[in-house]
Write a protein that holds these residues in place. Structure first.
Motif, mmCIF file in Angstrom:
data_model
loop_
_atom_site.group_PDB
_atom_site.id
_atom_site.type_symbol
_atom_site.label_atom_id
_atom_site.label_comp_id
_atom_site.label_asym_id
_atom_site.label_seq_id
_atom_site.Cartn_x
_atom_site.Cartn_y
_atom_site.Cartn_z
ATOM 1 N N LYS A 143 0.861 -1.189 0.047
ATOM 2 C CA LYS A 143 -0.097 -0.236 -0.208
ATOM 3 C C LYS A 143 0.992 1.497 -0.089
ATOM 4 O O LYS A 143 0.672 2.300 -0.447
ATOM 5 C CB LYS A 143 -0.909 -0.042 1.154
ATOM 6 N N GLU A 144 1.988 1.001 0.530
ATOM 7 C CA GLU A 144 2.957 2.264 0.577
ATOM 8 C C GLU A 144 4.350 1.887 0.700
ATOM 9 O O GLU A 144 4.740 0.531 0.792
ATOM 10 C CB GLU A 144 2.759 3.153 1.928
ATOM 11 N N LEU A 145 5.088 2.975 0.263
ATOM 12 C CA LEU A 145 6.598 2.569 0.114
ATOM 13 C C LEU A 145 7.146 2.117 1.683
ATOM 14 O O LEU A 145 7.212 2.807 2.466
ATOM 15 C CB LEU A 145 7.389 3.638 -0.385
ATOM 16 N N PRO A 146 8.049 0.930 1.477
ATOM 17 C CA PRO A 146 8.591 0.614 3.026
ATOM 18 C C PRO A 146 9.540 1.738 3.249
ATOM 19 O O PRO A 146 10.149 2.508 2.544
ATOM 20 C CB PRO A 146 9.413 -0.405 2.629
ATOM 21 N N TRP A 147 9.602 1.942 4.554
ATOM 22 C CA TRP A 147 10.619 2.996 5.174
ATOM 23 C C TRP A 147 12.149 3.213 4.496
ATOM 24 O O TRP A 147 12.469 4.261 3.969
ATOM 25 C CB TRP A 147 10.826 3.142 6.622
ATOM 26 N N TYR A 148 12.607 2.096 4.218
ATOM 27 C CA TYR A 148 13.900 2.074 3.791
ATOM 28 C C TYR A 148 13.996 2.435 2.005
ATOM 29 O O TYR A 148 15.174 2.538 1.526
ATOM 30 C CB TYR A 148 14.548 0.850 3.901
ATOM 31 N N TRP A 149 12.842 2.701 1.686
ATOM 32 C CA TRP A 149 12.866 3.151 0.347
ATOM 33 C C TRP A 149 13.015 4.632 0.213
ATOM 34 O O TRP A 149 13.106 5.409 -0.570
ATOM 35 C CB TRP A 149 11.793 2.751 -0.652
ATOM 36 N N LEU A 150 12.639 5.192 1.365
ATOM 37 C CA LEU A 150 12.431 6.614 1.428
ATOM 38 C C LEU A 150 13.869 7.318 1.278
ATOM 39 O O LEU A 150 14.684 6.959 1.567
ATOM 40 C CB LEU A 150 11.984 7.142 2.942
#
Ligand SMILES: Nc1ncnc2c1ncn2[C@@H]1O[C@H](COP(=O)(O)OP(=O)(O)OP(=O)(O)O)[C@@H](O)[C@H]1O
Ligand SMILES: [Mg+2]
Lengths: 384, 268
Positions: A117-124
């Motif tokens: 549903k959303e980008l995992p934090w480590y992709w930020l």
């Protein structure tokens, strides 16, 4: 009269830098300036193939820094290469934007497919190139630092150390194969579109990537030289040959080894980051233990402990691989194995080590750290 | 130096034989040191006191524990019990090798151990007293040592002609000299020298004795040797070790006349 100081770039180093410079002129000229119909035209796919060789050469220089000068036979340098590659791959994925098959402006295709549903934090942050570039250095560097700090502090050496480096890359391979790592599972990251706003497939971009890789190789070589001709490098060699003795002089070998290992891991990460846009994909196969072992063979063939030899070995062996897998796809592994055996038996110092012995004057030879044999030397205990 | 190594109280004399003034002012004080290797008791309550600036010769049969004593002082072997006090305040049994070297304790090994792939001059360079951190050695002081400094030391140990040769090419005796040169470069407060003249000719042995006596003018030195001519030439106090403790101590004449020493060592 004082003994001559080793200069930052020696004769074989100048030869290599000159060769790199020549390639940096020849490749753009024959690819971009010579028209496509001409017999002299260099096809763009070859530009990227050569760029790939140079990325491998940088990986080999990184490996030689720790193996040749520090005695750490890493059978897991592919791990750092792969991590650098993934960091770059994540940047390239974010550049796709809404142009993916599913058209999601944020999520890469594989995430949409897996119902993220959303980008995992480590992709930020990976959509921003400076951050991605930092991660290319920081992730392999941090892993190299932690690994080195733990292993060298506990005085793990020799075969045991080699085995854990191999286990490290194997563990990463298994982890990256899992879909819930959020990094594309066994398909990895691919279908890249842009790099820094330019289409990654474009001819000019291909040439630019080649040039960037050549520059990185030259810089990597200079950093490795800096770390080996200074007093630091001499201590590193002393640690390689008689680790326990250095402790009685007041040195802490684990600090020296950890620093070299960390720098080497970062260099391998840069190599991986430059490799990925040129081959167009990164997948968990890059962590395969055989990749790391192949890198060791490049260094052995070219000449361990010479840096230049490591780079040359990487280019030659990979060229041979290209030719042989084209002609006889099944024969490559046998060819590689045979090459390793032959070099070990008949040219234990590798190509460059042997050449230096033949052509170098006695004086020049005395300045070089002797090319050690291929078999890893177990730490010698200086029992008084 | 770690906090734990600094003793909380000044050393009180444990035996009645030693005057207390000397114990607190001693440079090195081994107190009832015990070492066991797989059940074999290599050191059995070894006690020894070395004054500041003193030179001491250690003799004793093979296996007496002489080298093991140096291993304990330099942090290579951790004693089972006992204390080793340096400079009156630091317990060496709590420190590791680099920390002990850092305090100013240098060592020459029984089997000469030099950096074989480095030149003779570079061996001295790496030994020279100065900052030893990894980053410091990358850009720091050790990259700018004047050649003269190294050459003076090499002249002193007679290796100036060999300065550009790899240390691996030196003879056994020359490696001994190189290691002594490295000790000098370290400029420690205490030098531990294990069998320096093994493999040397009589002439070289005499020269080594002269050199060590000169070094002893401003350093404390402990020398292990089997060569009694050499020990005599050192003109210092002698301790004879036997089965992991001190059998006799005193001038060379007293020790070599001691019937116990004659029986276990000299008489064989
Ligand atoms: N690391 C070790 N492991 C097992 N045994 C050891 C170890 N170090 C020393 N020993 C044993 O301890 C005893 C004392 O050895 P040490 O080397 O101290 O003798 P030494 O007095 O120096 O003799 P030498 O004159 O032959 O050099 C010997 O029996 C030796 O075998
Ligand atoms: Mg001994």
């Amino acid at each position: 009269m004082s003994p001559p100081r080793a200069s930052l770039v020696d004769t074989k180093g100048w030869i290599m830098l000159a060769a790199i410079a020549a390639a940096c002129i020849a490749v753009p000229v024959f690819n971009l300036a010579v028209p496509e119909g001409s017999a002299l035209h260099l096809p763009t796919y070859l530009v990227s193939l050569f760029g790939k060789y140079l990325a491998f050469a940088l990986l080999a220089v990184a490996l030689d820094l720790v193996w040749g000068y520090c005695g750490i036979l890493s059978l897991g340098h592919g791990a750092f290469f792969g991590l650098g590659g993934y960091a770059m791959g994540m940047y390239l994925m974010r550049q796709i934007g809404p142009r993916g098959v599913y058209g999601n402006p944020i999520l890469p295709d594989f995430m949409v497919f897996l119902n993220y549903k959303e980008l995992p934090w480590y992709w930020l942050g990976f959509d921003w190139f400076p951050f991605a570039a930092l991660m290319v250095l920081a992730v392999p560097g941090l892993l190299g630092f932690l690994f080195g700090w733990l292993a060298f502090r506990s005085r793990v050496t020799g075969v045991y150390l080699s085995i854990i480096t191999q286990a490290l890359t194997y563990a990463l391979m298994l982890a990256f194969f899992r879909n819930d790592m959020g990094l594309g599972g066994n398909n990895g990251l691919t279908d890249f579109k842009d790099i820094l706003g330019f289409p990654v497939q474009a001819q000019g971009v291909r040439v630019a990537l080649f040039l960037a890789t050549a520059l990185a190789l030259a810089l990597g070589y200079l950093v490795a030289r800096l770390m080996t001709v200074t007093a630091y490098g001499k201590i590193l060699i002393a640690v390689r040959d008689a680790e326990s003795r250095t402790r009685f002089l007041g040195y802490r070998p684990e600090h020296f080894k950890t620093l070299a290992f960390t720098v080497s891991a970062m260099m391998a990460g840069v190599a991986g980051a430059l490799y990925v846009p040129q081959v167009g994909i990164i997948n968990p196969g890059e962590f395969a233990p055989t990749n790391s072992i192949e890198a060791v063979i490049w260094v052995a063939v070219g000449g361990r402990g010479t840096l230049v030899g490591a780079a040359l070995g990487a280019v030659l062996v990979n060229y041979a691989k290209t030719v042989l897998t084209g002609a006889l796809p099944d024969a490559w592994l046998f060819g590689l194995g045979a090459l390793f055996v032959l070099v070990t038996l008949f040219m234990p110092k590798g190509i460059v080590g042997t050449l230096v012995e033949h052509f170098g004057s006695r004086r020049a030879a005395a300045k070089l750290p002797p090319a050690p044999e291929i078999a890893p030397k177990l730490a010698e205990e200086g029992r008084g | 130096m770690s906090e734990a190594a600094v003793l909380e109280r000044p050393i009180a004399p444990s035996g009645s034989h030693a005057p207390d003034m000397r114990l607190t002012s001693a440079l090195l004080y081994l107190d009832d040191v015990q070492v066991t290797f797989d059940g074999y008791r290599a050191l059995r309550g070894l006690s020894l006191t070395l004054d500041k600036g003193e030179m001491r010769a250690i003799i004793g049969p093979n296996g007496a524990g002489k080298t093991t004593m140096m291993d304990c002082i330099t942090g290579k072997t951790r004693p089972d019990t006992g204390r080793i006090v340096f400079d009156g305040i630091v317990d060496l049994t709590k420190l590791d090798e680099p920390a002990i070297a850092d305090l100013g304790i240098g060592r020459k090994f029984q089997k000469p151990t030099v950096f074989e792939s480095h030149t003779v001059a570079d061996n001295i360079l790496l030994a020279l007293k100065g900052p030893r951190a990894a980053f410091a050695s990358l850009f720091g002081w050790r990259n700018r040592v004047e050649a003269e400094k190294i050459e003076r030391l090499l002249t002193k140990v007679g290796l100036i002609e060999h300065r550009s040769r790899p240390a691996a090419d030196l003879s056994h005796g020359q490696k001994q000299w190189l290691e002594i040169g490295m000790l000098l470069a370290q400029d420690p407060k205490l030098l531990l020298v294990d069998e320096p003249v093994a493999g040397m000719t009589d002439h070289e042995t005499a020269e080594t004795a002269t050199l060590l006596r000169e070094i002893a003018k401003d350093h404390a030195v402990v020398v292990i040797e089997h060569d009694m001519h050499f020990v005599r030439a050192l003109q210092c106090r002698v301790s004879c070790l036997h089965e992991g403790s001190v059998l006799a101590e005193g001038s060379i004449d007293v020790v070599s006349a001691d019937p116990k020493v004659v029986e276990v060592y000299l008489g064989r």
